[in-house]
Design a protein around this motif. Structure first.
Motif, short mmCIF file in Angstrom:
data_model
loop_
_atom_site.label_atom_id
_atom_site.label_comp_id
_atom_site.label_asym_id
_atom_site.label_seq_id
_atom_site.Cartn_x
_atom_site.Cartn_y
_atom_site.Cartn_z
N HIS A 99 -5.81 0.70 -7.06
CA HIS A 99 -6.67 -0.10 -5.99
C HIS A 99 -7.61 -1.15 -6.62
N HIS A 150 6.23 0.66 1.56
CA HIS A 150 5.79 -0.45 2.15
C HIS A 150 4.99 -1.16 1.29
N ALA A 161 -1.30 -4.39 -1.38
CA ALA A 161 -1.46 -3.50 -0.32
C ALA A 161 0.00 -2.29 -0.84
N CYS A 162 -0.24 -1.09 -0.39
CA CYS A 162 0.98 -0.23 -0.59
C CYS A 162 0.89 0.84 0.33
N CYS A 163 1.91 1.53 0.90
CA CYS A 163 1.75 2.43 1.75
C CYS A 163 3.08 3.33 1.57
N LEU A 164 3.14 4.95 1.46
CA LEU A 164 4.22 5.74 1.66
C LEU A 164 4.59 6.52 2.93
N THR A 165 5.46 6.49 3.35
CA THR A 165 5.75 7.06 4.66
C THR A 165 6.95 7.83 4.61
N PRO A 174 2.88 1.08 9.67
CA PRO A 174 1.75 0.96 8.91
C PRO A 174 1.22 -0.43 8.51
N GLN A 177 -2.71 -1.34 9.38
CA GLN A 177 -3.84 -0.58 8.38
C GLN A 177 -3.64 -1.13 7.13
N MET A 178 -2.26 -1.56 6.60
CA MET A 178 -2.18 -1.85 5.24
C MET A 178 -2.93 -3.16 5.16
#
Length: 289
Positions: A99, A150, A161-165, A174, A177-178
């Motif tokens: 972050h 993502h 930003a990143c996101c794992l789903t 997502p 929120q991302m």
């Protein structure tokens, strides 16, 4: 970036983060951990450096490179088995460090999702490591079993930003929120077409721009937006680097937690890359319209 420069940057971050982290652990009722042979900064440096190397497996990297050629840099090395046992404890510091490495929003952002396959589709019923967490999903390349990563990046190629789903989650789920801290224009592929999502992002100060499907009516679009849509390949190039250079995708995982640790370390390795896939645009001219 050299190994020494990488360690100095990690250690500078840990000097600030460690007191806050230990304080939160004490408040949660956890006892203070005894200092080990390797400090957290050294463990994190080794993990990130692996994803900058050309080794295909972490075991080969640690036993053939670290324990052979980096004994002066890390004089208190532990065995490979002990190092693997230390990796789960580094997940929170690595995530916080990631972050801190995010770039600044320039007003021009790109978003995309990619599959992270954890096993061959023929062996899904035999798979045990991610039997609960991973799901079947489908991309333009076909069906897969695993997760989706993502990513959002700016026009300079920096991570935002990143996101794992799980693999069965829709790419649009997502997004809100991302990108809640972004502004300006967000460019994505046809998988992000959604009127409710566009309206939600517009309220957040972000304009979602995508290509149209064949069965959709054409609408007017500024020439600069059309040009930037053609440059969306920048995020696809970043994903290609993450998979083929940073080794974030393979089918040799033995622990769900260490899978996440290596994923974060791979993203960090890319964030330290000197030359990133950037567009070198004049943002003021493009956003003036």
């Amino acid at each position: 970036m050299s190994l020494l420069e990488l360690f100095c940057d990690v250690d500078d971050f840990m000097l600030t983060f460690t007191p806050q982290w230990e304080n939160s652990q004490m408040q949660a009722g956890k006892r203070r951990k005894r200092a080990g042979h390797l400090c957290p900064s050294e463990v994190m440096t080794i993990l990130i450096h692996f994803h900058q190397s050309h080794y295909r497996t972490f075991k080969a990297y640690y036993t053939e490179h670290v324990q052979v050629h980096l004994t002066k840099e890390f004089p208190h090395l532990v065995s490979y088995a002990r190092f693997v046992a230390l990796m789960p404890s580094m997940m929170i510091p690595l995530l916080a460090y990631l972050h801190s490495r995010y770039g600044a929003c320039t007003g021009i952002s790109f978003i995309d999702a990619t599959s992270l396959v954890v096993c061959d589709p023929k062996r899904i019923h035999q798979h045990r490591v991610f039997a609960v967490d991973a799901k079947r999903g489908k991309t333009s390349m076909g069906w897969f079993f695993g997760f989706k990563l993502h990513l959002a990046v700016n026009d300079r190629g920096e991570l935002l930003a990143c996101c794992l789903t799980p693999g069965n989650v829709d790419d649009r789920t997502p997004v809100a929120q991302m990108v809640k801290h972004l502004h300006g224009k967000l460019f994505g592929d046809r998988g992000y077409i959604s009127a409710p999502l566009s309206q939600l992002l517009f309220k957040q100060g972000l304009q979602l721009i995508t290509k149209l499907r064949k069965n959709m009516k054409n609408h007017l679009m500024h020439i600069s937006d059309k040009l930037l849509l053609r440059k969306r390949a920048v995020i696809e190039s970043i994903i290609d680097q993450l998979k083929n250079i940073s080794q974030i995708e393979h089918s040799r995982h033995r622990s769900p937690v260490n899978f996440v640790v290596h994923l974060i370390a791979g993203l960090l390795a890319y964030s330290h890359q000197g030359k990133k896939q950037g567009l070198h645009l004049d943002e003021r001219a493009l956003l003036a319209a």
